[in-house]
Design an enzyme around this catalytic site. Structure first.
Site, short mmCIF file in Angstrom:
data_model
loop_
_atom_site.label_atom_id
_atom_site.label_comp_id
_atom_site.label_asym_id
_atom_site.label_seq_id
_atom_site.Cartn_x
_atom_site.Cartn_y
_atom_site.Cartn_z
N CYS A 167 -5.17 -2.68 -1.75
CA CYS A 167 -4.08 -3.20 -1.39
C CYS A 167 -4.55 -4.42 -0.53
O CYS A 167 -5.74 -4.55 0.13
CB CYS A 167 -3.40 -2.10 -0.39
SG CYS A 167 -1.97 -2.77 0.63
N ASP A 169 -3.72 -5.45 2.36
CA ASP A 169 -3.64 -5.12 3.63
C ASP A 169 -5.08 -5.12 4.31
O ASP A 169 -5.99 -4.94 3.82
CB ASP A 169 -3.17 -3.52 3.92
CG ASP A 169 -2.93 -3.06 5.35
OD1 ASP A 169 -3.65 -3.20 6.18
OD2 ASP A 169 -1.87 -2.79 5.42
N HIS A 235 -3.24 3.18 0.38
CA HIS A 235 -3.64 3.72 1.97
C HIS A 235 -2.40 4.24 2.32
O HIS A 235 -1.24 4.17 2.22
CB HIS A 235 -4.36 2.58 2.70
CG HIS A 235 -3.29 1.46 2.85
ND1 HIS A 235 -2.39 1.13 4.25
CD2 HIS A 235 -2.83 0.47 2.03
CE1 HIS A 235 -1.77 0.53 3.79
NE2 HIS A 235 -1.97 -0.42 2.75
N CYS A 246 1.70 1.72 3.87
CA CYS A 246 1.37 1.04 3.11
C CYS A 246 3.04 0.34 3.13
O CYS A 246 3.88 0.84 2.70
CB CYS A 246 1.06 1.20 1.60
SG CYS A 246 0.90 -0.53 0.71
#
Lengths: 510, 510
Positions: A167, A169, A235, A246
């Site tokens: 991701c 992130d 995650h 997420c």
């Protein structure tokens, strides 16, 4: 991975007696003989590489501190902006505390207009990033396991290429180098919001890789029965599952896993349907608990693909091997995987299980890293990124929560990834009046004529697209940009080619 | 290329005695025996395929007429929009003259609001295009020389793939099927404003092609010493060189040639520098006089690449072979090329010269096509496109001045191509109050899961990007869009998936 790895305590690598020993296996056996450094650190798991942990922590702390000093130092500088010797004092402070020479064009004229603090802040973040990148490419602080060793290892698992899509992130930006302890140069990494990677982009990469194998036998000959491994990394947060998971999947771990899995299957079927001769790829699905970096790896099902429901948790492996001998690590972890999944014991999954075992083994060091340095749970369990990175590149960013990174070629086709980034920075910075610093990046192949010029045009184009998508924030100086390109065929650092904090640019505009 | 080709009068294909005869060569020899139909048409060049010309002209006339009737019919319909039986009368006229059933949602409510003429006009253009595409894929009006024959021919010239990038200008949309008389399925065509094609996109395509050769021996085995031929096609106007040339190069033929040449060289060097084993490509540079479709092909220089200064003109070939025997065409034209360029007679340029000779030979038919049907010079020497096509696809568009076509994946990275299109349609339509009809298209590979959904998302995304780039025109209904996707792995027609003229959409918006 680190220089410290030469003194690595325990390491997967003891080949089972019935397996062929690769050069990498032999090297790992030799390392095991160096003694288990971890055992000397009370409380560590016997598999943990404590020396590597120390090096990694020193690097992480030092880099992040450089960014985190910016705001307090600027707060101090703000206080005496009306003093007659302002510029001299400001430069002294900046040199002393930030190791930076501030740009004169942002310090002048404070007698008639207030300091453009947001712009100065963004400039400091960008300059700190530039120095950070320069150090990365010149000093190689994350010195790697040799490419050849890692390549030998993955080939011994039946793969020639490993391609990860975590991701976007920032809490996953350290996935490769820290959480999984893999050499960043040996792994393709392309981040997308929600790990929802671009299937067509991956197909293109697959073709490139297979073409190179067929035409140049690199990284190995196409006649070797190895495969392309695609892994997606989602995650979740064990302490605040409904809030700190997420964002792209509504903080729902099951949906995050499902979403990533659907892309993996589409990629695999795309390869199978588009190419002949039994072409296929192997898949892996990994979840990361962003509170403590413990991973879960989904076990193979009857078809060999990741089972959405059935995974093995690194924390469970940690507990079950608490008193095991590092020399037996691969066997013990493989057995744990086989207990979770009957399909794992099948001959054709052996390589996959070996790779899973290595990742779980490596993750034990990271679990102790968080345990030792952050009491087992990060204090920043939420977003704490220092800047947004968007475009193509960012190999040097291997630190948690340093960067929200969106891999993209245009804002137009990846607006979601950009929107999520700006949303995060609205919470982190913009609501406090601080701009979101956005590094716009395009790596290019310098051996293609005109590639640098096109990369420069592309970052300018991306900058315009950002300004068009966020006109108010840009106008108000709440989004600042630095434009950067890099020749990824050479081993140089980045090159700054523009941005909104440069002399002569007003506001956050372009 | 056409069905009519079976009766083809004269055709290149008589192999020189010292050359290997391919299956295609033999087939062409057989066709020559059918007698020279062209000779029966007084005034035609002996190399001209008059039957093919007739078929092509019938197709062109019929298709364009369908588009050109729209405006006068709507003008008529406008006159009685306040009649009580308006809808019935309008539908009768539309059925009779346009072969269309008008959409009720655009005919209702004329008692209280004027007819949305612009929207109705755009709808008719889109619907006519849809029917045109359906016919193209079901009836195959441009029936082709068999793929195998053409592939044999290009391989006999030393190529396995031919990839053309003409300018996006609508006056070049018929380059493959008319001007050069090549089978459209046998040639990759990607159009860019000014023929300034995307080097990285071409590199990707090259890798795909070579991968397929290595892994599947398609279209031929990688062990065959054939190459990838990249051709760029620029244009100019002999009657109004300063006004009706290529807008992207300031209507300057030399600059247009230079620009295209620079991309060709970058692509070639990119291949050479990025891949091993002597990888390279062959290059070709072609100019088209858009007044009369006569081509010029740049001759090879000492390095085998196109010489920017030295070209052979199809009109000169036409004149020099005015009384030649078609059976000798390849030899005669090859000799003319060799007279222009000493490098052309070199052994390693033999295949290239053979291909050049074929193009020049084919172009003679097109010169007569324009001479016979348009008195040697088109009446629409300037822009007269009926709609803009943007995105990926449009294989069915093989007619001159039907479509301004921009190959692109995003507006963001290809804004120039889009801007040029809207500029052209501002002159053609918008300044008269008529909207620019824009067909937004994305072809996808249906064998990749989710590819259709992603293609649908992409056309919507492109529509939004157009609305963002041209907000006023969109708001005022001066740009209308139809969204279309097509599974290019199947042999189906297009599928309409949205657009601004559909029920429930107000204005030109999305």
């Amino acid at each position: 991975m680190l220089v410290g790895r030469q003194k690595r305590a325990g390491h997967l690598g003891l080949a089972r007696s019935n397996r062929v020993r690769t050069a990498a296996d032999v090297a790992h056996r030799q390392r095991l003989g160096a003694g288990n450094v971890a055992r000397m650190h009370t409380g560590f798991h016997p598999f943990t590489n404590a020396v590597e942990n120390d090096c990694l922590f020193a690097y992480e702390s030092r880099c992040k501190a450089a960014f985190d000093k910016i705001e307090p130092v600027l707060r101090e500088i703000a206080q005496f902006q009306h003093d007659s010797n302002f510029i001299i004092k400001a430069q002294e402070l900046a040199r002393l505390l930030l190791n930076l020479e501030l740009p004169e064009h942002l310090l002048e004229n404070t007698w008639i207009a207030p300091l453009e603090m947001g712009k100065l802040y963004a400039w400091c973040v960008f300059e700190t990033f530039r120095l950070f990148a320069d150090e990365f490419y010149s000093d190689k602080p994350l010195a790697q396991e040799s490419d050849a060793d890692f390549q030998h290892f993955i080939e011994s698992c039946g793969f020639h290429t490993v391609d990860f899509s975590p991701c976007a992130d920032g809490r996953l930006a350290h996935t490769i180098s820290y959480v999984l302890r893999l050499p960043y140069k040996g792994v393709r990494r392309k981040s997308y919001a929600g790990a929802m990677f671009d299937v067509e982009d991956s197909l293109q990469k697959w073709v490139e890789v297979e073409h190179r194998r067929l035409s140049e036998s690199l990284p190995n000959s196409a006649s070797e029965p190895t495969r392309y491994l695609k892994a997606a990394v989602y995650h979740y947060s064990s302490s605040l599952p409904g809030q700190e998971g997420c964002a792209a999947h509504g903080s729902d771990a099951a949906k995050a896993a499902e979403g990533a899995m659907s892309r993996l299957l589409a990629f695999q079927q795309g390869v199978q349907n588009s190419f002949c001769c039994g072409a296929s790829i192997d898949l892996m699905l990994i979840g990361i608990d962003t509170d403590n970096d413990a991973i879960r790896i989904h076990c193979p099902d009857a078809s060999g693909n990741p089972d959405g429901e059935n995974y093995i948790d690194a924390q469970a492996v940690y507990d079950a091997t608490r008193h095991a001998n590092p020399a037996d690590s691969e066997r013990i972890i493989s057995e744990l995987i086989e207990q979770k999944s009957s399909a794992a014991s099948r001959e054709d999954n052996r390589g996959l299980v070996k790779f899973m075992a290595r990742l779980l083994f490596n993750n034990i060091s990271q679990i102790d890293y968080v345990r030792n340095n952050f009491n087992g749970c990060y204090s920043d369990i939420g977003h704490q990124e220092r800047f947004i990175g968007m475009g193509v590149g960012f190999e040097e960013v291997q630190l948690r929560n340093l960067t929200y990174f969106a891999y993209l070629k245009t804002v137009e086709q990846n607006a979601t990834d950009v929107d999520v980034g700006i949303k995060i920075f609205t919470g982190l910075n913009i609501k406090r009046g601080l701009p979101a610093p956005v590094v716009i990046r395009y790596d290019y192949h310098g051996n293609v004529p005109g590639a640098r010029e096109r990369a420069v045009a592309k970052v300018h184009c991306l900058q315009q697209a950002m300004a068009a998508r966020f006109p108010e924030q840009t106008q108000q100086g709440l989004i600042h940009t630095m434009l950067v390109v890099r020749d990824c065929s050479a081993d140089n650092s980045i090159e700054v080619v523009g941005g909104s904090t440069q002399p002569g640019v007003t506001g956050g505009g372009h």
